[in-house]
Design a protein around this motif. Structure first.
Motif, short mmCIF file in Angstrom:
data_model
loop_
_atom_site.label_atom_id
_atom_site.label_comp_id
_atom_site.label_asym_id
_atom_site.label_seq_id
_atom_site.Cartn_x
_atom_site.Cartn_y
_atom_site.Cartn_z
N ALA A 1 0.32 12.68 -2.65
CA ALA A 1 -0.32 11.54 -2.00
C ALA A 1 -1.80 11.52 -2.35
O ALA A 1 -2.46 12.56 -2.36
N THR A 2 -2.30 10.32 -2.64
CA THR A 2 -3.73 10.15 -2.91
C THR A 2 -4.39 9.46 -1.73
O THR A 2 -3.80 8.58 -1.08
N PRO B 1 -6.31 7.06 -9.40
CA PRO B 1 -7.31 6.01 -9.33
C PRO B 1 -8.72 6.57 -9.48
O PRO B 1 -8.99 7.72 -9.11
N THR C 1 1.24 8.70 4.69
CA THR C 1 1.03 7.26 4.82
C THR C 1 0.35 6.94 6.14
O THR C 1 -0.59 6.12 6.19
N ALA D 1 -2.95 7.43 3.30
CA ALA D 1 -2.69 7.59 1.87
C ALA D 1 -2.58 6.22 1.21
O ALA D 1 -1.91 5.32 1.73
N VAL D 2 -3.23 6.06 0.07
CA VAL D 2 -3.16 4.78 -0.64
C VAL D 2 -1.98 4.73 -1.59
O VAL D 2 -1.56 3.66 -2.02
N GLU D 3 -1.45 5.89 -1.92
CA GLU D 3 -0.27 5.95 -2.77
C GLU D 3 0.46 7.26 -2.49
O GLU D 3 -0.16 8.32 -2.37
N VAL D 4 1.77 7.19 -2.37
CA VAL D 4 2.60 8.37 -2.13
C VAL D 4 3.77 8.34 -3.10
O VAL D 4 4.45 7.32 -3.24
N ALA D 5 3.99 9.45 -3.78
CA ALA D 5 5.12 9.58 -4.69
C ALA D 5 6.05 10.68 -4.18
O ALA D 5 5.59 11.76 -3.82
#
Length: 458
Positions: free
Chosen positions: A226-227, A271, A300, A304-308
């Motif tokens: 996560a970012t 990013p 999230t 978090a702005v993105e989670v994989a």
């Protein structure tokens, strides 16, 4: 040319192949990976292959009053394996046998020169697991791991090296052999000399054999990454994961500068404004997907702005790649001074914000990856060694980070050891009475102060 009597005696006892005086070879063995720590010129390098030969080496060194620095693979980061002028380097590289793997007792008995990864693969063939996994596991030896009480990525769930040491065989400075601990899972007779030896950095004796506890083979693992836009959000998510009742087998953190260095080194799709990156793993087999989904939901919820989320082993490997690339991505930026302060998890935000302020104050780049699940971070000061002013600022910044870690109720070293690099802060952490007790213990084991004498204490 005069004959060195120590070298002559060792050659007679161990054979010519075990005793090295070639200046180029000696120079290549002067230091570990902490190349910025001072290292002297050794007198001789000796490569014993048995406990009896280690006994002979230490008896000879004692008779001639020669300091002994024990070395494994020299992957350490604190200068603990660095030579001092005129010393004897004792390499355990030839003592590399796995003596026993017992499925019934779930133990392995090994010599100190066994490489961590080789042991891990060997026990896995018996469906067993040796958890301690320092980043250097493909090179570092069990003896070196014992010397520094090494940790690794799995510590958050499984613990560090000392949690898996049942017993040791140790040659003392006198040449006598002592066995500490036991093979059994339980045992509380007498003082715990095993734990005393673990992490002693070659200052109390030379480990020649270790009995290690093993676990059943872990189930398949899955990973989530996560970012976040800020350090605070990433740390809050990590704290929430740990407070949720989940026990990830890995929980790693990269701050913004580290993540950007990785992205510059290799395109990982991070990013440009990344503030932090959190990587988590569960090794609970069929339940791993459920754990990873829960961790992703927590991230999230904390911004978090993105989670994989990985769905298989290959995707998990790809998500972990960013963590594996930390050292490679920082090397092109300059010389690195790697710290390993550890603080309570509740103090991590204060630590990371303080590190950012230190970087600004001293005008140096400080990247901070780390094992966020157990509060052990690796602030890494990057500088140009050809610039004396930059080096001076880097050393001041390094010291300020150490002071900050202690001020937050932490420690100067979570897994790398004190070595030469952190000696000046050991007294600050232990206090005068604690430091005096440790010096007295050292004197009992090594009354002539010949075993790694310039490490730990100033």
């Amino acid at each position: 040319m005069s004959v060195d009597p120590l070298v002559s005696r060792l050659t007679s006892s161990l054979g010519e192949k075990a005793v090295v005086t070639d200046p180029d070879v000696l120079d290549s063995h002067r230091n570990d990976h902490a190349t910025f720590c001072t290292a002297g010129v050794p007198r001789v390098l000796v490569r014993p292959s048995s406990t009896a030969e280690v006994q002979e080496v230490l008896r000879a060194a004692g008779e001639y009053g020669v300091p002994v620095v024990t070395q494994g693979a020299r992957t350490g980061l604190s200068g603990a394996a660095n030579a001092l002028d005129g010393c004897l380097l004792l390499s355990t590289a030839r003592m590399n046998k796995i003596l026993e793997i017992s499925v019934e007792d779930q133990v392995a008995v090994v010599q100190p020169g066994v490489v961590n990864a080789d042991l891990s693969r060997a026990v896995l063939e018996q469906r067993l697991f040796y958890p301690p996994d320092p980043s250097s596991w493909e090179m570092s030896t069990i003896g070196g791991n014992i010397a520094t009480n090494a940790g690794g990525l799995c510590c958050v769930k499984y613990g560090v090296t000392s949690d898996f040491i049942r017993g040791l065989e140790v040659v003392l400075a006198s040449g006598e052999v002592v066995r500490t601990g036991r093979r059994s899972a339980k045992g509380v007779a007498g003082y715990d000399l095993t734990r005393l030896i673990v992490g002693s950095e070659g200052t109390l004796g030379v480990v020649t054999e270790a009995t290690l506890a093993l676990r059943p083979e872990p189930e398949a693992a899955l990973t989530a990454a996560a970012t976040f836009l800020s350090i605070e959000d990433g740390i809050a998510a990590a704290a929430a994961v740990m407070a949720s009742g989940l026990r990830p087998s890995l929980l790693e953190f990269l701050d913004g500068p580290t993540a950007r260095a990785i992205q510059d080194y290799r395109d990982m799709g991070l990013p440009a404004d990344v503030g932090s990156l959190l990587i988590a793993q569960s090794d609970r087999g069929p339940r791993a997907a459920e754990d990873v989904a829960a961790i992703a939901a927590i991230c999230t919820a904390h911004g978090a702005v993105e989670v994989a989320e990985a769905s298989d082993a290959e995707e998990s490997r790809m998500l972990l790649e960013a963590r594996r690339l930390v050292n490679a991505s920082l090397e092109p930026l300059g010389v690195t001074l790697v710290d390993d302060v550890a603080v309570p998890r509740s103090k991590l935000v204060a630590l990371l914000n303080g590190i950012a302020e230190i970087g600004t104050k001293y005008d140096v780049l400080i990247c901070c990856p780390g094992h966020v699940g157990d509060g052990n971070m690796h602030p890494t000061v990057v500088f140009d060694r050809d610039d004396p002013a930059a080096e001076a600022r880097a050393l001041e910044a390094f010291g300020a980070v150490m002071d900050l870690g202690l001020a937050l109720g932490g420690t100067i070293t979570g897994e790398h050891g004190v070595g030469k690099l952190k000696r000046q802060w050991l007294a600050q952490e232990l206090g005068p009475i604690g430091l005096d007790l440790q010096r007295q213990i050292k004197a009992v084991f090594d009354p002539d102060n010949l075993l790694n004498p310039d490490k730990l204490f100033l």
